[in-house]
Design a protein around this motif. Sequence first.
Motif, mmCIF file in Angstrom:
data_model
loop_
_atom_site.group_PDB
_atom_site.id
_atom_site.type_symbol
_atom_site.label_atom_id
_atom_site.label_comp_id
_atom_site.label_asym_id
_atom_site.label_seq_id
_atom_site.Cartn_x
_atom_site.Cartn_y
_atom_site.Cartn_z
ATOM 1 N N GLN A 97 35.517 -51.597 12.922
ATOM 2 C CA GLN A 97 34.802 -52.853 12.724
ATOM 3 C C GLN A 97 35.684 -53.994 12.231
ATOM 4 O O GLN A 97 35.418 -55.164 12.502
ATOM 5 C CB GLN A 97 33.630 -52.643 11.756
ATOM 6 N N SER A 155 29.909 -46.419 24.706
ATOM 7 C CA SER A 155 29.774 -46.633 23.264
ATOM 8 C C SER A 155 30.651 -45.667 22.483
ATOM 9 O O SER A 155 31.326 -46.051 21.518
ATOM 10 C CB SER A 155 28.311 -46.471 22.849
ATOM 11 N N VAL A 191 28.109 -55.460 20.227
ATOM 12 C CA VAL A 191 28.926 -54.596 21.085
ATOM 13 C C VAL A 191 28.071 -53.796 22.062
ATOM 14 O O VAL A 191 28.397 -53.682 23.246
ATOM 15 C CB VAL A 191 29.804 -53.660 20.227
ATOM 16 N N PHE A 217 34.303 -46.784 22.927
ATOM 17 C CA PHE A 217 34.579 -47.991 22.149
ATOM 18 C C PHE A 217 34.738 -47.658 20.671
ATOM 19 O O PHE A 217 35.678 -48.133 20.007
ATOM 20 C CB PHE A 217 33.457 -49.016 22.342
ATOM 21 N N PRO A 265 35.225 -56.649 15.963
ATOM 22 C CA PRO A 265 34.047 -56.000 16.541
ATOM 23 C C PRO A 265 32.765 -56.264 15.764
ATOM 24 O O PRO A 265 31.688 -56.364 16.359
ATOM 25 C CB PRO A 265 34.426 -54.513 16.515
ATOM 26 N N PHE A 325 38.404 -55.883 26.233
ATOM 27 C CA PHE A 325 38.501 -55.813 24.775
ATOM 28 C C PHE A 325 39.965 -55.508 24.435
ATOM 29 O O PHE A 325 40.451 -54.412 24.721
ATOM 30 C CB PHE A 325 37.599 -54.714 24.227
ATOM 31 N N LEU A 363 30.455 -59.055 16.955
ATOM 32 C CA LEU A 363 29.887 -58.974 18.302
ATOM 33 C C LEU A 363 28.676 -58.054 18.366
ATOM 34 O O LEU A 363 28.545 -57.115 17.586
ATOM 35 C CB LEU A 363 30.953 -58.447 19.275
ATOM 36 N N LEU A 395 38.329 -60.921 22.604
ATOM 37 C CA LEU A 395 37.309 -60.678 23.609
ATOM 38 C C LEU A 395 37.623 -61.622 24.761
ATOM 39 O O LEU A 395 37.545 -62.843 24.614
ATOM 40 C CB LEU A 395 35.918 -60.950 23.054
#
Length: 212
Positions: free
Chosen positions: A67, A58, A138, A61, A133, A168, A136, A73
């Motif tokens: 965002q 996380s 995520v 990412f 993003p 990604f 999604l 994807l």
Amino acid sequence: MNLIGYMEERFQNLELIPSIYNQWGTGIHFCLGENIYQLKANEELNLKMFRVVYEQTSILFNELFEQNDDIFLVTNMYKHKKEKCIRKLKVYQPFLKCKNHLNQILVKTYPYPFEINKAEEYEMQQFSLLCKPRDLRVTELLKAASNEDFPLKPKFGGYSTDYPDVFFVNITKDIIFFIYDDRGCEVIALDFKRIRHLYEKYHDWVEEYKCM
């Protein structure tokens, strides 16, 4: 823009299959889990290790993606040619906030990319979705990628042949992020400047790196 056109322009000759780090001259290979074993002494799952992995993926990412970035994807599904085709609904539905995006998913079939006996009897279906993003779930995606080898949820749906691989592809920043399982992940970029901060901030997680 579609995935094939973008890859041909920005990441020529790169195949979106596991070990993107080994194919490209600029990238970082991260080791996840801080050398904590996946199982306890009594053979139960060590959930502490998985929590560490979820947190690490996380963090990485969020360092790589904003965002509002435009991303692909990409999901590789591996199957026997005689196996009934899976609907894209089962590949992406749990991880999309807006189900209207399901109608925008593209799929292309390729030869099976791994060396196994009778490889010609298998194939790879590569699904791609241009999104952001913010479209999604995520956190769930990252967990599902990390849970490949263990009976944990969430999991990616797929065929019986192999667990799906998810990439990604950040087309705003020309960066590709791939979690291969709970042991590690790979980041490649056109320019090492784009990912140098990861090497500097999370050096203890770095297995190896290249900055050609």
